[in-house]
Design a protein around this motif. Structure first.
Motif, PDB file in Angstrom:
ATOM      1  N   LEU A  14      13.329  20.857 -11.204  1.00  0.00           N
ATOM      2  CA  LEU A  14      12.069  20.434 -11.817  1.00  0.00           C
ATOM      3  C   LEU A  14      10.958  20.354 -10.773  1.00  0.00           C
ATOM      4  CD1 LEU A  14      13.391  17.702 -14.282  1.00  0.00           C
ATOM      5  CD2 LEU A  14      12.432  19.951 -14.880  1.00  0.00           C
ATOM      6  N   LEU A  15      11.300  19.898  -9.591  1.00  0.00           N
ATOM      7  CA  LEU A  15      10.308  19.853  -8.511  1.00  0.00           C
ATOM      8  C   LEU A  15      10.029  21.246  -7.960  1.00  0.00           C
ATOM      9  CD1 LEU A  15      11.512  16.638  -6.662  1.00  0.00           C
ATOM     10  CD2 LEU A  15       9.501  16.900  -8.142  1.00  0.00           C
ATOM     11  N   ALA A  16      11.066  22.062  -7.844  1.00  0.00           N
ATOM     12  CA  ALA A  16      10.900  23.413  -7.303  1.00  0.00           C
ATOM     13  C   ALA A  16       9.998  24.262  -8.181  1.00  0.00           C
ATOM     14  CB  ALA A  16      12.264  24.083  -7.133  1.00  0.00           C
ATOM     15  N   ARG A  17      10.044  24.036  -9.498  1.00  0.00           N
ATOM     16  CA  ARG A  17       9.235  24.883 -10.374  1.00  0.00           C
ATOM     17  C   ARG A  17       7.745  24.635 -10.220  1.00  0.00           C
ATOM     18  NH1 ARG A  17      10.352  22.604 -16.446  1.00  0.00           N
ATOM     19  NH2 ARG A  17       9.009  20.802 -16.222  1.00  0.00           N
ATOM     20  N   GLU A  18       7.375  23.573  -9.503  1.00  0.00           N
ATOM     21  CA  GLU A  18       5.967  23.364  -9.188  1.00  0.00           C
ATOM     22  C   GLU A  18       5.506  24.342  -8.112  1.00  0.00           C
ATOM     23  OE1 GLU A  18       3.981  21.302 -10.956  1.00  0.00           O
ATOM     24  OE2 GLU A  18       5.794  21.001 -12.161  1.00  0.00           O
ATOM     25  N   ASP A  19       6.441  24.849  -7.337  1.00  0.00           N
ATOM     26  CA  ASP A  19       6.109  25.730  -6.217  1.00  0.00           C
ATOM     27  C   ASP A  19       6.506  27.189  -6.429  1.00  0.00           C
ATOM     28  OD1 ASP A  19       5.124  23.576  -4.703  1.00  0.00           O
ATOM     29  OD2 ASP A  19       7.151  23.078  -4.040  1.00  0.00           O
ATOM     30  N   THR A  49       3.218  14.918 -16.065  1.00  0.00           N
ATOM     31  CA  THR A  49       2.070  14.008 -16.046  1.00  0.00           C
ATOM     32  C   THR A  49       1.403  14.026 -14.680  1.00  0.00           C
ATOM     33  OG1 THR A  49       3.056  12.588 -17.722  1.00  0.00           O
ATOM     34  CG2 THR A  49       1.352  11.605 -16.338  1.00  0.00           C
ATOM     35  N   LEU A  50       2.200  13.988 -13.641  1.00  0.00           N
ATOM     36  CA  LEU A  50       1.656  14.033 -12.284  1.00  0.00           C
ATOM     37  C   LEU A  50       0.929  15.346 -12.031  1.00  0.00           C
ATOM     38  CD1 LEU A  50       1.347  12.682  -9.561  1.00  0.00           C
ATOM     39  CD2 LEU A  50       3.584  13.586  -8.930  1.00  0.00           C
ATOM     40  N   ARG A  51       1.518  16.469 -12.474  1.00  0.00           N
ATOM     41  CA  ARG A  51       0.869  17.772 -12.307  1.00  0.00           C
ATOM     42  C   ARG A  51      -0.490  17.789 -13.012  1.00  0.00           C
ATOM     43  NH1 ARG A  51       2.880  23.204 -15.115  1.00  0.00           N
ATOM     44  NH2 ARG A  51       4.689  21.897 -15.326  1.00  0.00           N
ATOM     45  N   ASP A  52      -0.523  17.295 -14.249  1.00  0.00           N
ATOM     46  CA  ASP A  52      -1.773  17.279 -15.006  1.00  0.00           C
ATOM     47  C   ASP A  52      -2.813  16.373 -14.353  1.00  0.00           C
ATOM     48  OD1 ASP A  52      -0.598  19.007 -16.798  1.00  0.00           O
ATOM     49  OD2 ASP A  52      -0.169  17.437 -18.291  1.00  0.00           O
ATOM     50  N   ALA A  53      -2.377  15.231 -13.845  1.00  0.00           N
ATOM     51  CA  ALA A  53      -3.302  14.303 -13.187  1.00  0.00           C
ATOM     52  C   ALA A  53      -3.873  14.926 -11.909  1.00  0.00           C
ATOM     53  CB  ALA A  53      -2.591  12.990 -12.868  1.00  0.00           C
TER      54      ALA A  53
END
Length: 69
Positions: A14-19, A49-53
């Motif tokens: 889930l964290l890796a998919r941010e990168d 939520t963190l990504r959107d914020a």
């Protein structure tokens, strides 16, 4: 290749998919795990939520930099 199935594996994905883009197998593993694990469902919502914020904050910062004073 080891199939990720523990909460630790899934939270890492889930964290890796941010990168990076996850492979089909990784996306499938996340979806299957999320269907049954409330803790990972919550963690996914928190990361989204963190990504959107952060995106909103960046857009706000960009807007402020271009606004004459």
């Amino acid at each position: 290749m080891k199939i990720p199935n523990s909460c630790r594996d899934i939270s890492g994905l889930l964290l890796a998919r941010e990168d990076r883009a996850l492979s089909f197998g990784e996306r499938l593993a996340v979806r299957v795990h999320i269907l049954t694990c409330r803790a990972c469902q919550r963690f996914e919502r928190q990361t989204l939520t963190l990504r959107d914020a952060l995106r909103a904050w960046r857009e706000h910062q960009d807007h402020d930099e271009h606004t004459p004073r």
